[in-house]
Design a protein around this motif. Structure first.
Motif, PDB file in Angstrom:
ATOM      1  N   SER A 420       0.817  -1.208   0.000  1.00  0.00           N
ATOM      2  CA  SER A 420       0.000   0.000   0.000  1.00  0.00           C
ATOM      3  C   SER A 420       0.850   1.258   0.000  1.00  0.00           C
ATOM      4  O   SER A 420       1.986   1.262   0.482  1.00  0.00           O
ATOM      5  CB  SER A 420      -0.940   0.018   1.209  1.00  0.00           C
ATOM      6  OG  SER A 420      -0.207   0.094   2.416  1.00  0.00           O
ATOM      7  N   ASP A 421       0.279   2.320  -0.550  1.00  0.00           N
ATOM      8  CA  ASP A 421       0.821   3.658  -0.396  1.00  0.00           C
ATOM      9  C   ASP A 421       0.311   4.220   0.933  1.00  0.00           C
ATOM     10  O   ASP A 421      -0.821   3.930   1.345  1.00  0.00           O
ATOM     11  CB  ASP A 421       0.355   4.569  -1.532  1.00  0.00           C
ATOM     12  CG  ASP A 421       0.875   4.131  -2.899  1.00  0.00           C
ATOM     13  OD1 ASP A 421       1.937   3.482  -2.942  1.00  0.00           O
ATOM     14  OD2 ASP A 421       0.212   4.439  -3.910  1.00  0.00           O
ATOM     15  N   LYS A 423      -0.657   7.533   3.347  1.00  0.00           N
ATOM     16  CA  LYS A 423      -1.184   8.886   3.175  1.00  0.00           C
ATOM     17  C   LYS A 423      -1.251   9.591   4.533  1.00  0.00           C
ATOM     18  O   LYS A 423      -1.346   8.944   5.583  1.00  0.00           O
ATOM     19  CB  LYS A 423      -2.597   8.838   2.582  1.00  0.00           C
ATOM     20  CG  LYS A 423      -2.727   8.070   1.273  1.00  0.00           C
ATOM     21  CD  LYS A 423      -2.271   8.897   0.093  1.00  0.00           C
ATOM     22  CE  LYS A 423      -2.553   8.198  -1.224  1.00  0.00           C
ATOM     23  NZ  LYS A 423      -2.194   9.049  -2.381  1.00  0.00           N
ATOM     24  N   TYR A 426      -6.281   9.672   4.551  1.00  0.00           N
ATOM     25  CA  TYR A 426      -6.812   8.527   3.814  1.00  0.00           C
ATOM     26  C   TYR A 426      -8.214   8.800   3.266  1.00  0.00           C
ATOM     27  O   TYR A 426      -8.683   8.089   2.384  1.00  0.00           O
ATOM     28  CB  TYR A 426      -6.819   7.293   4.704  1.00  0.00           C
ATOM     29  CG  TYR A 426      -5.425   6.774   4.994  1.00  0.00           C
ATOM     30  CD1 TYR A 426      -4.733   6.027   4.061  1.00  0.00           C
ATOM     31  CD2 TYR A 426      -4.799   7.070   6.203  1.00  0.00           C
ATOM     32  CE1 TYR A 426      -3.459   5.561   4.312  1.00  0.00           C
ATOM     33  CE2 TYR A 426      -3.517   6.618   6.465  1.00  0.00           C
ATOM     34  CZ  TYR A 426      -2.844   5.868   5.519  1.00  0.00           C
ATOM     35  OH  TYR A 426      -1.565   5.423   5.769  1.00  0.00           O
ATOM     36  N   PRO A 429      -8.326  10.397  -1.554  1.00  0.00           N
ATOM     37  CA  PRO A 429      -7.457   9.549  -2.389  1.00  0.00           C
ATOM     38  C   PRO A 429      -6.449  10.333  -3.214  1.00  0.00           C
ATOM     39  O   PRO A 429      -5.435   9.786  -3.644  1.00  0.00           O
ATOM     40  CB  PRO A 429      -8.449   8.809  -3.302  1.00  0.00           C
ATOM     41  CG  PRO A 429      -9.763   8.891  -2.598  1.00  0.00           C
ATOM     42  CD  PRO A 429      -9.750  10.195  -1.857  1.00  0.00           C
ATOM     43  N   THR A 433       1.182  10.865  -1.519  1.00  0.00           N
ATOM     44  CA  THR A 433       1.718   9.672  -0.870  1.00  0.00           C
ATOM     45  C   THR A 433       2.960  10.058  -0.079  1.00  0.00           C
ATOM     46  O   THR A 433       3.844  10.751  -0.587  1.00  0.00           O
ATOM     47  CB  THR A 433       2.058   8.607  -1.918  1.00  0.00           C
ATOM     48  OG1 THR A 433       0.841   8.206  -2.576  1.00  0.00           O
ATOM     49  CG2 THR A 433       2.708   7.394  -1.300  1.00  0.00           C
ATOM     50  N   THR A 436       5.440   4.088   2.206  1.00  0.00           N
ATOM     51  CA  THR A 436       5.046   2.818   1.605  1.00  0.00           C
ATOM     52  C   THR A 436       4.960   1.754   2.690  1.00  0.00           C
ATOM     53  O   THR A 436       5.769   1.742   3.619  1.00  0.00           O
ATOM     54  CB  THR A 436       6.075   2.372   0.554  1.00  0.00           C
ATOM     55  OG1 THR A 436       6.348   3.453  -0.336  1.00  0.00           O
ATOM     56  CG2 THR A 436       5.573   1.182  -0.227  1.00  0.00           C
ATOM     57  N   ASN A 463     -10.495   1.289  -0.546  1.00  0.00           N
ATOM     58  CA  ASN A 463      -9.255   1.964  -0.146  1.00  0.00           C
ATOM     59  C   ASN A 463      -8.298   1.998  -1.333  1.00  0.00           C
ATOM     60  O   ASN A 463      -7.474   1.090  -1.505  1.00  0.00           O
ATOM     61  CB  ASN A 463      -8.596   1.216   1.017  1.00  0.00           C
ATOM     62  CG  ASN A 463      -9.514   1.007   2.200  1.00  0.00           C
ATOM     63  OD1 ASN A 463      -9.610   1.836   3.087  1.00  0.00           O
ATOM     64  ND2 ASN A 463     -10.213  -0.135   2.220  1.00  0.00           N
ATOM     65  N   HIS A 465      -5.610   3.416  -1.925  1.00  0.00           N
ATOM     66  CA  HIS A 465      -4.179   3.400  -1.614  1.00  0.00           C
ATOM     67  C   HIS A 465      -3.662   1.984  -1.414  1.00  0.00           C
ATOM     68  O   HIS A 465      -2.451   1.757  -1.414  1.00  0.00           O
ATOM     69  CB  HIS A 465      -3.893   4.235  -0.364  1.00  0.00           C
ATOM     70  CG  HIS A 465      -4.679   3.783   0.832  1.00  0.00           C
ATOM     71  ND1 HIS A 465      -5.977   4.194   1.062  1.00  0.00           N
ATOM     72  CD2 HIS A 465      -4.366   2.947   1.855  1.00  0.00           C
ATOM     73  CE1 HIS A 465      -6.423   3.634   2.174  1.00  0.00           C
ATOM     74  NE2 HIS A 465      -5.472   2.865   2.672  1.00  0.00           N
ATOM     75  N   ARG A 467      -2.737  -1.379  -2.843  1.00  0.00           N
ATOM     76  CA  ARG A 467      -2.346  -1.635  -4.229  1.00  0.00           C
ATOM     77  C   ARG A 467      -2.260  -3.115  -4.584  1.00  0.00           C
ATOM     78  O   ARG A 467      -2.243  -3.458  -5.764  1.00  0.00           O
ATOM     79  CB  ARG A 467      -0.986  -0.974  -4.477  1.00  0.00           C
ATOM     80  CG  ARG A 467      -0.957   0.541  -4.222  1.00  0.00           C
ATOM     81  CD  ARG A 467      -1.648   1.286  -5.335  1.00  0.00           C
ATOM     82  NE  ARG A 467      -1.007   0.974  -6.610  1.00  0.00           N
ATOM     83  CZ  ARG A 467       0.146   1.517  -7.019  1.00  0.00           C
ATOM     84  NH1 ARG A 467       0.761   2.428  -6.273  1.00  0.00           N
ATOM     85  NH2 ARG A 467       0.657   1.175  -8.171  1.00  0.00           N
ATOM     86  N   GLY A 516       5.889   5.562  -2.499  1.00  0.00           N
ATOM     87  CA  GLY A 516       4.818   4.865  -3.199  1.00  0.00           C
ATOM     88  C   GLY A 516       5.344   3.735  -4.053  1.00  0.00           C
ATOM     89  O   GLY A 516       6.543   3.580  -4.269  1.00  0.00           O
TER      90      GLY A 516
END
Length: 551
Positions: A420-421, A423, A426, A429, A433, A436, A463, A465, A467, A516
């Motif tokens: 995930s990135d 933030k 959150y 979006p 970023t 990580t 979500n 972020h 990934r 990220g």
């Protein structure tokens, strides 16, 4: 020199056959000589850990009968001298250091040898001798010099190895990958009695002994796990950095609060800490003092990386709203902390002082937000950093304020691969970023699992972020250089029978100064024919339930 797991095992067997004799402790005049150790006491293998630029910790434990109910491993109630050797080569033609440590009954006949004064950035080999017996050979290394970037670092991280849920083949495959450093992020062993925490279709293996509550119980359980040859291979191939999560004590404990009311919990926690120290390659600074244990610490890998190893159990406020997935007001209470105030100050100070290319947090529970509700309410796990939003915000703002060059959070706990990135906000979006998170799956916990298309998981739609997701067992391999961190998510198609193959399910890159994730590889694998005794694959909903509630 690079040495494979097979070479290590073969050389260890040959050296063990040759044997070595070391003297016994002197006896008082007229006293009956101590009975010699007739059985091999090195049934639990060897390990090393907490590497520095000039040294590391070497570990072993004597246990000729490792599953003995009293937790003493079949050892006599006397101190035993253990001679250790450190060499520049795996056949010990060039022995560099040697000495004797005393394995005492009050510490479960464990040995922790802290070495310093060695050369930085070097590979070493070690072994132990007790009377006529010789241990397997282990390989370890020192970190680069503090002023040196050094070369690339091959680092792997793992978590969640429930002995009953499957075979530790993932540890074997990890050993075959020859990493430089291994991080274990918690749930190294589980506390449950046999037939209590079950996967669909039944557990492939059983725990020995009752639910762990006493020092004898925890010693026996650690010994059972360490009898596994695949776990021994992973310990012998590289130094480890370890931190515990909940199951090393009991499910979902928080500081002095057990999962269920238990007046004996302080004694249970003290026993668990004592056994954990005894069975891990930790420095003497981590020796428990009753119910307290200093586990959070920093390990420097030259100027390339700083590893901030956290403890998110021992100092946390109790989980809000009775734990589980909740829309809970306590989650945003600014007074609540998952690290405790002292550890938080230590971490933020570490960010300010860091001059490393990569600052890596080795810790236990999910850091990024995982909202499982598509509506306006925020429904998250109270056992993760989502249950301590202000604590997460202070840490994130701390690395931003300190100008940390490349913050990366490593996580275990949830029995699945995630990426995930990170933030600051959150809820937005489009916000930038700021870091990580890489999350490793379990070694075995949860059973076989199954391959999955990441976009099918509902969390990823809610979500953005988040990934990547995969519900197979495995571990994460990374290669860290000055320019990038490459992460390979390694998976096994099954753990219910031994010797599964491994393959890279997906790969990501984090570029220097570019927070990220960038995905570079994605390859599902057609599953092999299922073993006859393999159970049906649990659903995503089942997986989420296992992550958040005691079975």
């Amino acid at each position: 020199m690079s040495v494979s797991r097979r070479t290590l095992l073969l050389s260890g067997a040959a050296l063990g056959a040759a044997g070595a004799v070391t003297g016994a402790l002197p006896t008082a005049a007229g006293a009956t000589p101590a009975r010699p150790l007739r059985e091999d006491p090195f049934t639990l293998g060897v390990a090393s850990g907490d590497p520095d630029f000039d040294g590391f910790v070497l570990w072993t434990r004597l246990a000729p009968q490792p599953l003995a109910e009293d937790g003493l491993g079949g050892m006599p109630s006397r101190a035993v001298p253990v001679r250790w050797e450190l060499a520049a080569d795996e056949r010990f033609r060039h022995v560099l250091r040697t000495g004797t440590a005393i394995a005492r009954p009050e510490s479960g006949h464990t040995v922790h040898v802290e070495l310093n004064g060695l050369l930085p950035g070097r590979e070493y080999f070690y072994r132990f001798h007790a009377e006529r017996h010789t241990s397997p050979v282990g390989r370890t290394r020192t970190a680069p010099a503090p002023w040196s970037i050094g070369g690339s670092l091959a680092m792997a991280f793992v978590s969640c190895s429930q002995y009953e849920h499957g075979y530790f083949t993932a540890y074997k495959r990890l050993a075959e990958a020859d990493p430089d450093l291994i991080l274990h992020l918690g749930d190294y062993q589980y506390e449950y009695a046999p037939d209590t925490y079950n996967v669909p279709g039944g557990n492939p293996r059983d725990h020995q002994g009752p639910e762990t509550r006493t020092l004898a119980n925890y010693r026996q359980r650690h010994a059972q796990y360490k009898t596994d040859p695949d776990l021994q291979a992973a310990h012998a191939v590289a130094p480890w950095l370890v931190v515990f999560d909940d199951h090393e004590v009991e499910n979902n404990w928080a500081d002095d609060v057990p999962e269920a009311a238990d007046p004996e919990f302080p004694a249970r926690r003290a026993a668990a800490f004592q056994a954990y120290y005894e069975n891990m390659p930790l420095r003497r600074t981590s020796i428990p003092r009753g119910i307290d244990m200093q586990l959070y610490r920093r390990v420097q890998w030259g100027r390339l990386a700083t590893f901030h190893m956290l403890d998110t159990r021992q100092y946390r406020d109790d989980q809000g709203c009775g734990d589980g997935y909740k829309d809970c007001p306590a989650a945003v209470d600014p007074a609540r902390s998952i690290t405790g105030a002292e550890q938080e100050r230590w971490l933020l100070d570490g960010f300010r002082r860091s001059s490393s290319r990569w600052d890596i947090l080795g810790q236990q529970v999910f850091f990024a937000q995982r909202d499982n509700n598509a509506g306006p309410a925020t429904v998250t796990s109270m056992d993760s950093w989502d249950g301590y939003v202000a604590s997460r915000d202070r840490i994130t703002r701390g690395w931003l304020g300190a100008g940390v060059r490349n913050p990366v959070v490593l996580t275990g706990d949830v029995h699945a691969h995630w990426a995930s990135d990170l933030k600051l906000d959150y809820a937005d979006p489009t916000s930038r970023t700021v870091g990580t998170e890489l999350v490793c799956s379990s070694i075995t916990s949860g059973g076989d699992g199954a391959d999955s298309v990441p976009s099918d998981h509902p969390f990823l739609g809610i979500n953005p972020h988040l990934r990547f997701y995969n519900n197979q067992r495995g571990y994460v391999l990374t290669k860290i250089t000055t320019e990038r961190l490459e992460a390979d998510f390694e998976v096994l198609p099954y753990v219910s029978t031994p010797d599964a193959p491994v393959h890279t399910r997906a790969s990501f890159v984090i570029e220097d100064r570019v927070p990220g994730l960038h995905q570079t590889y994605d390859r599902p694998l057609d599953p092999p024919a299922a073993p006859a005794q393999r159970a049906a694959t649990p659903s995503v909903a089942d997986t989420v339930e296992r992550e958040t509630a005691r079975p």
